[in-house]
Design a protein around this motif. Sequence first.
Motif, mmCIF file in Angstrom:
data_model
loop_
_atom_site.group_PDB
_atom_site.id
_atom_site.type_symbol
_atom_site.label_atom_id
_atom_site.label_comp_id
_atom_site.label_asym_id
_atom_site.label_seq_id
_atom_site.Cartn_x
_atom_site.Cartn_y
_atom_site.Cartn_z
ATOM 1 N N SER A 11 80.735 -24.978 156.991
ATOM 2 C CA SER A 11 80.086 -23.860 157.773
ATOM 3 C C SER A 11 78.996 -24.769 158.906
ATOM 4 O O SER A 11 78.462 -25.665 158.488
ATOM 5 C CB SER A 11 79.017 -23.221 156.782
ATOM 6 N N SER A 12 78.815 -24.014 159.934
ATOM 7 C CA SER A 12 78.027 -24.449 161.288
ATOM 8 C C SER A 12 76.726 -23.663 161.089
ATOM 9 O O SER A 12 75.863 -23.720 162.183
ATOM 10 C CB SER A 12 78.755 -24.756 162.476
ATOM 11 N N LYS A 13 76.665 -22.740 160.096
ATOM 12 C CA LYS A 13 75.605 -21.963 160.259
ATOM 13 C C LYS A 13 73.931 -22.677 160.152
ATOM 14 O O LYS A 13 74.065 -23.643 159.509
ATOM 15 C CB LYS A 13 75.623 -21.167 158.819
ATOM 16 N N ASN A 14 73.248 -22.209 160.984
ATOM 17 C CA ASN A 14 72.028 -23.010 161.082
ATOM 18 C C ASN A 14 70.940 -22.133 160.699
ATOM 19 O O ASN A 14 69.802 -22.614 161.041
ATOM 20 C CB ASN A 14 71.825 -23.455 162.647
ATOM 21 N N GLU A 15 71.048 -20.921 160.252
ATOM 22 C CA GLU A 15 69.742 -19.984 160.288
ATOM 23 C C GLU A 15 70.310 -18.761 159.294
ATOM 24 O O GLU A 15 71.202 -18.293 159.074
ATOM 25 C CB GLU A 15 69.038 -19.546 161.234
ATOM 26 N N TYR A 16 69.187 -18.537 158.479
ATOM 27 C CA TYR A 16 69.435 -17.331 157.466
ATOM 28 C C TYR A 16 68.291 -16.286 157.855
ATOM 29 O O TYR A 16 67.225 -16.697 158.079
ATOM 30 C CB TYR A 16 69.524 -17.652 156.007
ATOM 31 N N VAL A 52 68.517 -23.868 158.664
ATOM 32 C CA VAL A 52 69.197 -24.896 157.700
ATOM 33 C C VAL A 52 69.780 -25.691 158.525
ATOM 34 O O VAL A 52 70.284 -25.587 159.922
ATOM 35 C CB VAL A 52 70.191 -24.026 156.995
ATOM 36 N N ARG A 53 70.186 -26.694 158.012
ATOM 37 C CA ARG A 53 70.829 -27.879 158.773
ATOM 38 C C ARG A 53 72.711 -27.500 158.700
ATOM 39 O O ARG A 53 73.086 -27.335 157.376
ATOM 40 C CB ARG A 53 70.907 -29.218 158.306
ATOM 41 N N PRO A 54 73.139 -27.344 159.723
ATOM 42 C CA PRO A 54 74.710 -27.275 159.635
ATOM 43 C C PRO A 54 75.593 -28.370 159.024
ATOM 44 O O PRO A 54 74.846 -29.612 159.349
ATOM 45 C CB PRO A 54 75.084 -26.772 161.045
ATOM 46 N N GLU A 55 76.541 -28.116 158.485
ATOM 47 C CA GLU A 55 77.383 -29.160 158.011
ATOM 48 C C GLU A 55 77.943 -30.042 159.273
ATOM 49 O O GLU A 55 78.383 -31.239 158.772
ATOM 50 C CB GLU A 55 78.568 -28.783 157.428
ATOM 51 N N PHE A 56 78.234 -29.411 160.257
ATOM 52 C CA PHE A 56 79.043 -30.207 161.285
ATOM 53 C C PHE A 56 78.693 -29.573 162.707
ATOM 54 O O PHE A 56 78.246 -28.444 162.697
ATOM 55 C CB PHE A 56 80.341 -30.178 161.149
ATOM 56 N N SER A 57 78.621 -30.204 163.761
ATOM 57 C CA SER A 57 78.383 -29.523 164.814
ATOM 58 C C SER A 57 79.267 -29.953 165.982
ATOM 59 O O SER A 57 79.133 -29.609 167.076
ATOM 60 C CB SER A 57 76.864 -29.782 165.371
ATOM 61 N N ASN A 83 80.895 -19.470 160.988
ATOM 62 C CA ASN A 83 79.934 -19.392 162.043
ATOM 63 C C ASN A 83 80.343 -20.364 163.076
ATOM 64 O O ASN A 83 79.434 -21.033 163.724
ATOM 65 C CB ASN A 83 78.708 -19.565 161.529
ATOM 66 N N ILE A 84 81.636 -20.285 163.851
ATOM 67 C CA ILE A 84 81.824 -21.299 164.926
ATOM 68 C C ILE A 84 81.120 -20.958 166.098
ATOM 69 O O ILE A 84 80.974 -21.631 167.075
ATOM 70 C CB ILE A 84 83.505 -21.341 164.832
ATOM 71 N N GLU A 85 80.592 -19.596 166.258
ATOM 72 C CA GLU A 85 79.861 -19.350 167.292
ATOM 73 C C GLU A 85 78.611 -20.405 167.755
ATOM 74 O O GLU A 85 77.929 -20.289 168.660
ATOM 75 C CB GLU A 85 79.600 -17.897 167.381
ATOM 76 N N ASN A 86 78.166 -21.228 166.580
ATOM 77 C CA ASN A 86 77.160 -21.795 166.397
ATOM 78 C C ASN A 86 77.205 -23.192 167.441
ATOM 79 O O ASN A 86 76.436 -23.883 167.741
ATOM 80 C CB ASN A 86 76.390 -22.263 165.028
ATOM 81 N N ILE A 87 78.579 -23.488 167.451
ATOM 82 C CA ILE A 87 79.097 -24.606 168.150
ATOM 83 C C ILE A 87 78.869 -24.665 169.620
ATOM 84 O O ILE A 87 79.395 -23.556 170.297
ATOM 85 C CB ILE A 87 80.321 -25.061 167.592
ATOM 86 N N ALA A 88 78.598 -25.569 170.236
ATOM 87 C CA ALA A 88 78.597 -25.613 171.769
ATOM 88 C C ALA A 88 79.657 -25.487 172.488
ATOM 89 O O ALA A 88 80.717 -25.920 171.648
ATOM 90 C CB ALA A 88 77.867 -27.026 172.293
ATOM 91 N N SER A 89 79.736 -24.639 173.614
ATOM 92 C CA SER A 89 81.005 -24.478 174.137
ATOM 93 C C SER A 89 82.359 -25.340 174.130
ATOM 94 O O SER A 89 83.231 -25.227 173.712
ATOM 95 C CB SER A 89 80.857 -23.437 175.563
#
Length: 787
Positions: free
Chosen positions: A277-282, A297-302, A336-342
């Motif tokens: 998950s790249s989720k960074n907030e709840y 929260v801290r994402p697992e990867f970015s 949540n791939i939308e959290n990743i930079a384009s």
Amino acid sequence: MYISIEQSHILDKAIKDFEVAFRSFISDTLISKYPTSAALSTALAAISLPKELIHAKRFASKLRTIRKEVNNIHKLVVGCHKSFISSKFNNDVPYVSDLMDILLLFFDAHFLSKNIAKSFSSIEEFHYCCSLYHKTRNNLSHPASHPVTEADAYKVIYFIDNMIRNLDDVYFWYSSKANIQKHVTDFKTTKADCWPKAHNLQSTGLGHKKLLCRDNEISELYSSIAGNENSRLAGSIVLYGYGGVGKTAITTEFLYRLLRDKKDGKYPDIEYLLFFSSKNEYLRDNKTTGELYIDDVRPEFSTLEELVKLICSCLKIDNMSKIEDHYKRGIITIDNIENIASDEKNKIIKFIKSLPRSVQFIVTSRSEELCEEKIHVEEFSDEELGLKFIQGLIESEGFNVDLDEAMTLSLLDVTKGNALIIIQVLNIIEREVATFDETVKALDSVKSKNSEIIANFMYKNTFDNALSELSSKGYPARYVIQIISLYDEPIELYSISKLAKIDVSLAETLCNTLLQRLVLVKTGEYYELNEFAKRFIFIKLLPDRIELGKIKDKIKNHKERMKTKLADLERTLTDNPILHKIVTEWQPRNYIDKIIIAELFSLYGEADKKVRTKNKPAYETYVRELSDHSFITNHPYVSFQKARILKIGLHKFYKNNASILKQIEQAYEDAIESIEFDYRYLIGTPAHTSLIMLFGVFLAIDIKDYGRAIRFLEIAKEAFNCELNKSWFICCNYLSKSYEEMFAKTNDRAYKAQLTKLVRQVLSSEHIMSGRGFNINRYKKEFGMYV
């Protein structure tokens, strides 16, 4: 994790065998205290539910129902007691739910002294286990309905174990304690035969709760990812939708079900299930104030590099090129791939497509991503489904709230059916930090703090990315969204372009991007703001009071202009019978279609004048103007007129130009396709028949594709047969030409036979054409030899 089907069968035996003993115990206790229904009714009327009772509010509702049904319930309990006394069974029994409710309602008065809860850590745990036992019993009674989690199964086994110790042997007349204990032991010792080589689901920290009302989405995932006899396995699939609709829950549910399937020996080639998950907030709620807040929260990867390292670590491989050497097939989820930079997101999508198809990906996103298959996860906007979801959620999560249908519908409206927001509202109401009315009123106001927090949560990576992307290209995205929202009704591209002062093609580009990002919805040719966006996110884009007034005035003036334009058009139609005939034949679907048809009718006349005066620049201005209209509506008249306008300029300005010929052919085909798929009510009308005929003539004369020309001209002739007018004779003339050319080309006498038949039909009808503008003598001279 879910238990396997084999474990479900064993657990079901233990539950059902124990149920008889439990039922016998409850009925024996009740009948000894309340031998008549009147006595039970009196006792029920006197019950006052203590606040400390678990789910006291929900029990208040149940108590009302039991009081109404007391006579029938007592009769069934008497039957249970008789079965216990006689050790015989041939009678109806109460629902387990009714027995459980009565047990808990009379627990302090009659059951506490029996010491049945002594092996539990607390009375509350005993109550919880009773409810879980009942829920699991019902799930297992309906195979292939609701799978049972390992946690629930072992809690039920714990309950049965304790109750076997605490209940007297006399109640186990149907199945002995030893027999039930054997079922329990069998359940505990049953092991999975086919476990994946690698999975990380237990380390995701997501938990595993019952999924409600998402059976269709789970079925689509099974079809695309796991496969069936009618589907091709997808290399990637995206679940897209607003934050909080349940994309992650659907995905994890699917993966847990696959684990259960593997326990039962299915899908042996699936050897790994990974979730990152790249989720960074709840979105969370304050336990004391009830206010919502965003928790980081801290994402697992970015980055792609970080993701690849995670995958390789879980699979214990050095690099992705070795994946097929160690594993047959597997599934990787990117949440949540939308959290990743384009730029990194594009690399990840490219990476997904570069891997063998044995590596399948499930992607969740707030935007529609470029995956092979797509599932749009929407809010619970349908009332029936929304009611079912909220009621199921209250039951499965044990919320101590009592909502009637009107309150549930009100909750559904202010949350716009968003699962996450519904859960947060139920949490707030249950803890009594705010009343139901206060919570709903706060959400109903776009200016409340909770609405603002929700807007912030949903805005990020949904609107903001889309707006940033469009604004970087110089597009007035924010202004267009404001126009669409304030229009107060669905709006088409024509009005958007006029109000925003942009080209129609640019308006379409803008709207398509906003559609993909779920900001807009489209019905036919009309756009409007997504209901959820309208409720929450638009508050982020509201202009100040002065600008708001300017936009509203502009919209009001535009609508008045359109109204005036339509009134003028109606007068023009009355004065111009030819235009009236055209508009009537082409049957516009809405007022925009009607205006466009009238404008294109005039445009053709103006373009024809420029052709005759050899004014190519002016002619090409009309061609460009015509192209703009194709963005406004897909009415077939637009493409039809494009073909006609290009054709009148063909021989004057573009002789032997293959590109223009192709454009004309494409325009005719677009018009025909538009009728076949979007404007089917035009099929068989004079407009449709004329279109088919003119396309056939174009194919015969300009393209010299006589085979295709014959197909269209035959259709047109058949339609004209009911009225032998000038169009019928023209159609027959070009059809005769096409038959003759095909006969000369192929020497197939079938074409000559058709030609002879057609010539005889035309000549036998020549008296009809007398003085009607068709040169029958020329026709005789050209084709008379075939009679």
